[in-house]
Design a protein around this motif. Structure first.
Motif, PDB file in Angstrom:
ATOM      1  N   UNK A 159      79.060  51.403  -5.613  1.00  8.65           N
ATOM      2  CA  UNK A 159      77.790  52.163  -5.217  1.00  8.65           C
ATOM      3  C   UNK A 159      77.781  53.332  -5.884  1.00  8.65           C
ATOM      4  N   UNK A 160      76.847  54.014  -6.296  1.00  7.48           N
ATOM      5  CA  UNK A 160      76.815  55.356  -7.467  1.00  7.48           C
ATOM      6  C   UNK A 160      77.441  56.275  -6.263  1.00  7.48           C
ATOM      7  N   UNK A 161      78.266  57.081  -7.129  1.00  5.63           N
ATOM      8  CA  UNK A 161      78.858  58.323  -6.375  1.00  5.63           C
ATOM      9  C   UNK A 161      77.908  59.227  -5.748  1.00  5.63           C
ATOM     10  N   UNK A 162      76.640  59.615  -6.600  1.00  4.63           N
ATOM     11  CA  UNK A 162      75.890  60.601  -6.383  1.00  4.63           C
ATOM     12  C   UNK A 162      74.507  59.982  -6.113  1.00  4.63           C
ATOM     13  N   UNK A 163      73.917  59.833  -4.852  1.00  2.46           N
ATOM     14  CA  UNK A 163      72.648  59.392  -4.441  1.00  2.46           C
ATOM     15  C   UNK A 163      71.606  60.227  -5.314  1.00  2.46           C
ATOM     16  N   UNK A 164      71.437  59.735  -6.643  1.00  7.06           N
ATOM     17  CA  UNK A 164      70.284  60.642  -7.652  1.00  7.06           C
ATOM     18  C   UNK A 164      68.957  60.588  -7.054  1.00  7.06           C
ATOM     19  N   UNK A 165      68.452  59.133  -6.868  1.00  2.71           N
ATOM     20  CA  UNK A 165      67.156  59.036  -6.122  1.00  2.71           C
ATOM     21  C   UNK A 165      66.811  59.761  -5.022  1.00  2.71           C
ATOM     22  N   UNK A 166      67.682  60.013  -4.107  1.00  2.00           N
ATOM     23  CA  UNK A 166      67.554  60.657  -3.026  1.00  2.00           C
ATOM     24  C   UNK A 166      67.307  62.227  -3.359  1.00  2.00           C
TER      25      UNK A 166
END
Length: 330
Positions: free
Chosen positions: A96-103
């Motif tokens: 999973x992406x390390x940073x929730x960019x969409x959030x």
């Protein structure tokens, strides 16, 4: 109607003997999310905040500039999140992406709308608009991937090591494809693209099983680096001389490298099949020692009856005689 070219020398992965396309690791930036263009339109619609800022008082100027910056930053974060999600979906094994960019993009979008709608004395209305904007962002773009995919039984250390080595290999392939552009020859560009697709197929198998990274490290490092250097030198020479012998030698080099990379991919598949056969045989032996009998084979179809017997009408004696025989046996 136009038809896309594809064949033996096409850089796209070719179908196997069953007609299914072989899995290939997508190149960085090659896979795009279908919703990625929405971020551009939202950024364009935020331009009125930027233009109207210069007709405001100092406080209004600052608020409108912050609103536009927040919306633009939110859309940039959202676009990065969509690209990470597309790469996540394109691979069979992915973290999973390390940073929730969409959030974070949704939070910045809601904050920008709230600041842009701020009016002294109506703070509640600005807050409602900000929350509504964040909710609409979630409905329009969805959430980030929150769990790993296909990582069950995979060593995390080996996976990270494989990712670093594969990133170096991708950099070598990208340098080869950039260097061959200097020749201006479409056939050579397609030939390098076909080799890159074969190499990425090996990359995909290593991602699925990173334990095989050690014996293949020289293929991903030394060989690809040598191919990159050879491509750079060939491109500089061929762009000036158009030497057919140099071209033939370079294409022969690509053929040899592609054959070797394809052979390594086939060996990885055969090794995985052998490991599966061993696991199945060991499990069957353990079940046999514990007294678990294997499942009975499926019953075969009975022999077809005589057509003449089927045509003869059945009488009451035909029904009673077999039962009398069964009673006598008992």
């Amino acid at each position: 109607m136009a038809k896309r070219f594809g064949g033996r020398f096409s850089p796209q992965p070719q179908p196997d003997e069953n007609g299914a396309r072989r899995p290939a690791r997508p190149a960085p930036g090659e896979v795009r999310h279908p919703l990625e263009s929405r971020t551009r339109w939202v950024t364009i619609m935020a331009i009125p905040f930027l233009i109207s800022a210069f007709w405001q008082d100092p406080n209004g100027l600052a608020l409108h500039l912050i609103a536009f910056g927040s919306l633009a930053s939110g859309m940039w974060m959202t676009r990065e999140g969509l690209q990470a999600e597309a790469a996540y979906d394109a691979r069979r094994v992915a973290r999973r992406p390390a940073i929730p960019r969409k959030l974070f993009g949704g939070i910045l979008t809601g904050l920008g709308l709230a600041i842009g709608a701020y009016v002294p004395g109506a703070e509640a209305g600005a807050g409602v608009i900000g929350v509504a904007g964040a909710v609409l962002h979630w409905l329009a773009f969805g959430t980030d991937p929150m769990r790993d995919k296909g990582m069950e039984g995979v060593d995390a250390f080996q996976q990270d090591r494989a990712q670093r080595i594969l990133a170096e290999g991708e950099a070598h392939l990208k340098a080869m494809q950039d260097a061959i552009l200097r020749t201006g020859d479409r056939r050579l560009e397609a030939r390098v693209g076909m080799f890159a697709a074969t190499a990425r197929e090996l990359f995909g198998h290593i991602e699925d099983d990173p334990d095989h990274i050690a014996p293949l490290r020289r293929y991903l490092g030394v060989y690809l680096q040598g191919a990159r250097d050879a491509t750079v030198k060939f491109s500089d020479l061929y762009a000036q001389t158009r030497d057919p012998r140099a071209r033939q030698d370079y294409e022969t080099l690509l053929d040899d490298l592609e054959t070797e990379f394809a052979a390594r991919s086939a060996r990885l598949l055969e090794g995985g099949r052998s490991d599966l056969d061993i696991e199945i045989s060991v499990l069957r032996e353990r079940l046999a020692r514990e007294g678990v009998r294997p499942a009975d084979p499926a019953p075969t179809d009975p022999a077809p009856a005589d057509p003449a017997a089927l045509e003869r009408p059945m009488t009451l004696d035909d029904l009673l005689i077999p039962r009398q025989g069964e009673k006598q046996r008992r």
